[in-house]
Design a protein around this motif. Structure first.
Motif, PDB file in Angstrom:
ATOM      1  N   ARG A 100      53.378  34.142  20.017  1.00  0.00           N
ATOM      2  CA  ARG A 100      52.194  34.827  19.513  1.00  0.00           C
ATOM      3  C   ARG A 100      51.836  36.045  20.368  1.00  0.00           C
ATOM      4  NH1 ARG A 100      47.715  31.981  20.373  1.00  0.00           N
ATOM      5  NH2 ARG A 100      46.457  33.459  19.241  1.00  0.00           N
ATOM      6  N   GLY A 101      52.576  36.208  21.454  1.00  0.00           N
ATOM      7  CA  GLY A 101      52.297  37.363  22.294  1.00  0.00           C
ATOM      8  C   GLY A 101      50.940  37.304  22.948  1.00  0.00           C
ATOM      9  N   LEU A 102      50.684  36.219  23.642  1.00  0.00           N
ATOM     10  CA  LEU A 102      49.421  36.124  24.382  1.00  0.00           C
ATOM     11  C   LEU A 102      49.577  36.933  25.659  1.00  0.00           C
ATOM     12  CD1 LEU A 102      48.019  32.494  24.445  1.00  0.00           C
ATOM     13  CD2 LEU A 102      46.853  34.575  23.733  1.00  0.00           C
ATOM     14  N   VAL A 103      49.710  38.218  25.502  1.00  0.00           N
ATOM     15  CA  VAL A 103      50.099  38.997  26.675  1.00  0.00           C
ATOM     16  C   VAL A 103      49.002  39.936  27.161  1.00  0.00           C
ATOM     17  CG1 VAL A 103      52.597  38.885  26.384  1.00  0.00           C
ATOM     18  CG2 VAL A 103      51.305  40.646  25.190  1.00  0.00           C
ATOM     19  N   TYR A 104      47.800  39.818  26.625  1.00  0.00           N
ATOM     20  CA  TYR A 104      46.755  40.691  27.152  1.00  0.00           C
ATOM     21  C   TYR A 104      46.139  40.040  28.393  1.00  0.00           C
ATOM     22  CZ  TYR A 104      42.811  37.918  25.351  1.00  0.00           C
ATOM     23  OH  TYR A 104      41.892  36.930  25.128  1.00  0.00           O
ATOM     24  N   GLY A 105      45.607  40.858  29.273  1.00  0.00           N
ATOM     25  CA  GLY A 105      44.959  40.309  30.471  1.00  0.00           C
ATOM     26  C   GLY A 105      45.599  40.845  31.726  1.00  0.00           C
ATOM     27  N   ASN A 106      44.749  41.003  32.720  1.00  0.00           N
ATOM     28  CA  ASN A 106      45.158  41.678  33.942  1.00  0.00           C
ATOM     29  C   ASN A 106      45.715  40.690  34.978  1.00  0.00           C
ATOM     30  OD1 ASN A 106      45.521  43.759  35.662  1.00  0.00           O
ATOM     31  ND2 ASN A 106      43.394  44.388  35.745  1.00  0.00           N
ATOM     32  N   PHE A 107      46.806  40.009  34.649  1.00  0.00           N
ATOM     33  CA  PHE A 107      47.460  39.100  35.589  1.00  0.00           C
ATOM     34  C   PHE A 107      48.717  39.762  36.126  1.00  0.00           C
ATOM     35  CE2 PHE A 107      45.769  36.503  32.034  1.00  0.00           C
ATOM     36  CZ  PHE A 107      44.738  35.883  32.705  1.00  0.00           C
ATOM     37  N   ASP A 108      49.169  39.323  37.286  1.00  0.00           N
ATOM     38  CA  ASP A 108      50.401  39.876  37.857  1.00  0.00           C
ATOM     39  C   ASP A 108      51.594  38.972  37.607  1.00  0.00           C
ATOM     40  OD1 ASP A 108      49.218  42.210  39.397  1.00  0.00           O
ATOM     41  OD2 ASP A 108      47.992  40.536  40.078  1.00  0.00           O
ATOM     42  N   VAL A 109      51.376  37.668  37.731  1.00  0.00           N
ATOM     43  CA  VAL A 109      52.499  36.723  37.696  1.00  0.00           C
ATOM     44  C   VAL A 109      52.193  35.626  36.670  1.00  0.00           C
ATOM     45  CG1 VAL A 109      53.925  35.138  39.065  1.00  0.00           C
ATOM     46  CG2 VAL A 109      52.899  37.142  40.162  1.00  0.00           C
ATOM     47  N   PHE A 110      53.206  35.264  35.893  1.00  0.00           N
ATOM     48  CA  PHE A 110      53.078  34.187  34.905  1.00  0.00           C
ATOM     49  C   PHE A 110      53.933  33.021  35.394  1.00  0.00           C
ATOM     50  CE2 PHE A 110      53.798  31.781  31.104  1.00  0.00           C
ATOM     51  CZ  PHE A 110      52.774  32.078  30.211  1.00  0.00           C
ATOM     52  N   GLY A 111      53.316  31.883  35.653  1.00  0.00           N
ATOM     53  CA  GLY A 111      54.049  30.698  36.091  1.00  0.00           C
ATOM     54  C   GLY A 111      54.666  30.015  34.878  1.00  0.00           C
ATOM     55  N   VAL A 112      55.997  29.908  34.886  1.00  0.00           N
ATOM     56  CA  VAL A 112      56.706  29.334  33.741  1.00  0.00           C
ATOM     57  C   VAL A 112      56.951  27.854  34.031  1.00  0.00           C
ATOM     58  CG1 VAL A 112      58.783  29.518  32.302  1.00  0.00           C
ATOM     59  CG2 VAL A 112      57.842  31.578  33.400  1.00  0.00           C
ATOM     60  N   ASP A 113      56.517  26.970  33.131  1.00  0.00           N
ATOM     61  CA  ASP A 113      56.723  25.535  33.346  1.00  0.00           C
ATOM     62  C   ASP A 113      58.166  25.174  33.022  1.00  0.00           C
ATOM     63  OD1 ASP A 113      56.817  24.066  30.491  1.00  0.00           O
ATOM     64  OD2 ASP A 113      55.574  25.866  30.420  1.00  0.00           O
ATOM     65  N   TRP A 114      58.560  23.966  33.436  1.00  0.00           N
ATOM     66  CA  TRP A 114      59.975  23.598  33.335  1.00  0.00           C
ATOM     67  C   TRP A 114      60.450  23.372  31.902  1.00  0.00           C
ATOM     68  CZ3 TRP A 114      60.948  18.914  31.117  1.00  0.00           C
ATOM     69  CH2 TRP A 114      59.921  17.981  31.127  1.00  0.00           C
ATOM     70  N   GLY A 115      59.534  23.207  30.961  1.00  0.00           N
ATOM     71  CA  GLY A 115      59.930  22.980  29.571  1.00  0.00           C
ATOM     72  C   GLY A 115      60.201  24.270  28.806  1.00  0.00           C
ATOM     73  N   THR A 116      59.929  25.395  29.434  1.00  0.00           N
ATOM     74  CA  THR A 116      60.137  26.679  28.768  1.00  0.00           C
ATOM     75  C   THR A 116      61.444  27.306  29.242  1.00  0.00           C
ATOM     76  OG1 THR A 116      57.751  27.059  28.727  1.00  0.00           O
ATOM     77  CG2 THR A 116      59.155  28.993  28.447  1.00  0.00           C
ATOM     78  N   PRO A 117      62.368  27.641  28.314  1.00  0.00           N
ATOM     79  CA  PRO A 117      63.602  28.298  28.762  1.00  0.00           C
ATOM     80  C   PRO A 117      63.273  29.622  29.464  1.00  0.00           C
ATOM     81  CG  PRO A 117      63.746  27.648  26.434  1.00  0.00           C
ATOM     82  CD  PRO A 117      62.312  27.450  26.862  1.00  0.00           C
ATOM     83  N   MET A 118      63.820  29.801  30.664  1.00  0.00           N
ATOM     84  CA  MET A 118      63.514  31.002  31.443  1.00  0.00           C
ATOM     85  C   MET A 118      63.922  32.267  30.683  1.00  0.00           C
ATOM     86  SD  MET A 118      61.822  31.300  34.089  1.00  0.00           S
ATOM     87  CE  MET A 118      61.484  31.971  35.666  1.00  0.00           C
ATOM     88  N   ALA A 119      65.028  32.183  29.942  1.00  0.00           N
ATOM     89  CA  ALA A 119      65.496  33.374  29.211  1.00  0.00           C
ATOM     90  C   ALA A 119      64.468  33.778  28.142  1.00  0.00           C
ATOM     91  CB  ALA A 119      66.854  33.094  28.571  1.00  0.00           C
ATOM     92  N   LEU A 120      63.850  32.790  27.517  1.00  0.00           N
ATOM     93  CA  LEU A 120      62.825  33.080  26.506  1.00  0.00           C
ATOM     94  C   LEU A 120      61.605  33.715  27.171  1.00  0.00           C
ATOM     95  CD1 LEU A 120      61.748  32.657  23.513  1.00  0.00           C
ATOM     96  CD2 LEU A 120      60.658  30.597  24.405  1.00  0.00           C
ATOM     97  N   ALA A 121      61.200  33.121  28.310  1.00  0.00           N
ATOM     98  CA  ALA A 121      60.044  33.668  29.033  1.00  0.00           C
ATOM     99  C   ALA A 121      60.319  35.118  29.444  1.00  0.00           C
ATOM    100  CB  ALA A 121      59.741  32.808  30.260  1.00  0.00           C
ATOM    101  N   LYS A 122      61.561  35.375  29.877  1.00  0.00           N
ATOM    102  CA  LYS A 122      61.906  36.730  30.320  1.00  0.00           C
ATOM    103  C   LYS A 122      61.831  37.714  29.148  1.00  0.00           C
ATOM    104  CE  LYS A 122      65.473  39.418  32.601  1.00  0.00           C
ATOM    105  NZ  LYS A 122      66.888  39.476  32.998  1.00  0.00           N
ATOM    106  N   GLU A 123      62.388  37.259  28.019  1.00  0.00           N
ATOM    107  CA  GLU A 123      62.402  38.125  26.835  1.00  0.00           C
ATOM    108  C   GLU A 123      60.973  38.464  26.384  1.00  0.00           C
ATOM    109  OE1 GLU A 123      64.696  36.291  23.672  1.00  0.00           O
ATOM    110  OE2 GLU A 123      63.354  37.286  22.226  1.00  0.00           O
ATOM    111  N   LYS A 124      60.107  37.465  26.379  1.00  0.00           N
ATOM    112  CA  LYS A 124      58.762  37.673  25.831  1.00  0.00           C
ATOM    113  C   LYS A 124      57.794  38.271  26.838  1.00  0.00           C
ATOM    114  CE  LYS A 124      59.819  35.621  21.979  1.00  0.00           C
ATOM    115  NZ  LYS A 124      60.010  36.445  20.774  1.00  0.00           N
ATOM    116  N   LEU A 125      57.950  37.899  28.116  1.00  0.00           N
ATOM    117  CA  LEU A 125      56.900  38.212  29.089  1.00  0.00           C
ATOM    118  C   LEU A 125      57.375  39.018  30.291  1.00  0.00           C
ATOM    119  CD1 LEU A 125      55.450  34.594  29.178  1.00  0.00           C
ATOM    120  CD2 LEU A 125      54.315  36.567  28.158  1.00  0.00           C
TER     121      LEU A 125
END
Ligand code: 1CP
Length: 346
Positions: A253-278
């Protein structure tokens, strides 16, 4: 001296990718158990700055991580707002009088007054600033308003979140009132942690995945954004990390608004997907499944796989959730060494 952990949060070049482990203090370390026994119980340990500082530093000395996470708990906030808290053996945290009515909420202390009561946290930070090696960062933290509200409404950890969700759908205005009260305390709490000396702040939204996607922004994300905006305006040099656990599907859904620096990716999320989206907007932190720590081989394989996807700037090694109490300490050390080995620049 620059801290590589802070540089990495801001996507600067570092000699290797820094590493830490969520819930890196705790029951897997015999040294922690000794200090906890000295304190009597878990809450006493949180309330004792000298001992809290000692257990904060232990994982740095023992497993060699690049950042210390302040030893405390997210639930000290509702506790100081006036909710009596106990940690029961085998059951975890319990509040004796969960919020049911407007009068329950009105009885709680709010804003800066509540934040001022957390003096033992600020004292712990001040001790740590003197004792930590110059090149190691100190991470302060809070629970996200939503995650804190789940405990305040349910009274304890829950599998179903039925009381919170009953409120979400049948009396959303009241849930927002609770979230507003908590957000206002957390803003001051984070500010005071920064003033006391933390280098980085992290917001744990451990129970993010309890909210259905179409409601997540309204009941959690927007409150975290408000906290981050408040801090970033005053302290642009302090990185803000968020850890909304288990919302891989939301990333679409692209929850990408907001002034954060780092997004902590949990172990159930494929890192490649997180990289692509975020990966363009945020530095990513994560995300080894903590149970891989039971096997050195499984650990090495995962560390290499993550490095293959994330290699370069824009990443911090971390576990994808908290470490379990029966993990052998030498395997935790192995994880840290492997992260540093695979990411070392020539
Ligand atoms: O000694 C013990 O037996 C207590 C175990 C323990 C520890 C070591 C608890 C009880 N809290 C902590 C410390 C803690 N909690 C830290 C310190 C820094 C670190 O070592 O990493 C941090 C950052 C937390 C944050 C925390 N507490 C979260 C968010 C992070 C996450 O893991 O998702 C949550 C949800 C809590 C609540 C809590 N505190 C303790 C327990 C067992 C729980 C979870 C209960 C539940 O499942 O609902």
């Amino acid at each position: 001296m620059s801290k590589i952990f802070v540089d990495a949060c801001f996507r600067k070049e570092t000699p290797y990718t820094p590493v830490w482990m969520m819930r890196q203090a705790g029951r897997y370390l015999p040294e922690y158990m000794e200090v906890r026994a000295k304190a009597g119980n878990f809450l006493n340990l949180c309330h004792n700055p000298e001992l809290a500082a000692e257990v904060t530093i232990q994982p740095l000395d023992i497993v060699g991580v690049d950042a210390a996470i302040l030893f405390s708990d997210i639930l000290v906030v509702p506790n100081e707002m006036g909710m009596k808290l106990d940690f029961l053996k085998g059951e975890g945290p319990v509040f004796d009088k969960p919020i049911k009515t407007e009068a329950d909420l009105d009885a709680l202390i709010g804003g800066e007054e509540a934040a001022n009561k957390l003096t033992y946290v600020y004292e712990t930070i001040k001790i740590l600033k003197q004792r930590l090696p110059q090149d190691k960062a100190l991470i302060g933290f809070t629970g996200a308003p939503w995650t804190l509200a789940t405990y305040m409404i349910e009274g304890q950890g829950t599998k179903t979140y039925n009381l919170c969700k009953k409120m979400m759908y049948s009396n959303p205005e009241f849930l927002h009132k609770i979230l507003r009260r908590v957000t206002d305390v957390v803003k001051f709490y984070m500010e005071k942690q920064i003033e006391a000396g933390v280098d980085v702040v992290q917001i744990f939204d451990s129970w993010a995945a309890a909210i259905e996607p179409s409601k997540y922004d309204e009941f959690s994300w927007k409150y975290m954004v408000e906290i981050a905006e408040y801090l970033k305006e005053k302290y642009p040099h302090i990185p803000v990390i968020i850890f909304p656990k288990g919302i891989a599907a939301f990333i679409e859904r692209g929850l990408v608004y907001g002034n954060f620096d780092v997004f902590g990716v949990d172990w159930g999320t494929p890192m490649a997907l997180a990289k692509e989206k975020l990966g363009e907007k945020y530095v990513l932190q994560g995300n080894m499944e903590p149970c891989r720590l039971y096997s050195k081989e499984a650990t090495t394989m995962c560390v290499e796989a993550i490095q293959n996807i994330m290699g370069g700037t824009g990443h911090i090694f971390n576990l994808g959730h908290g470490i379990l109490p029966d993990v052998p300490v030498e395997n935790a050390i192995h994880f840290v060494k492997e992260c540093q080995r695979v990411s070392k620049k020539a």
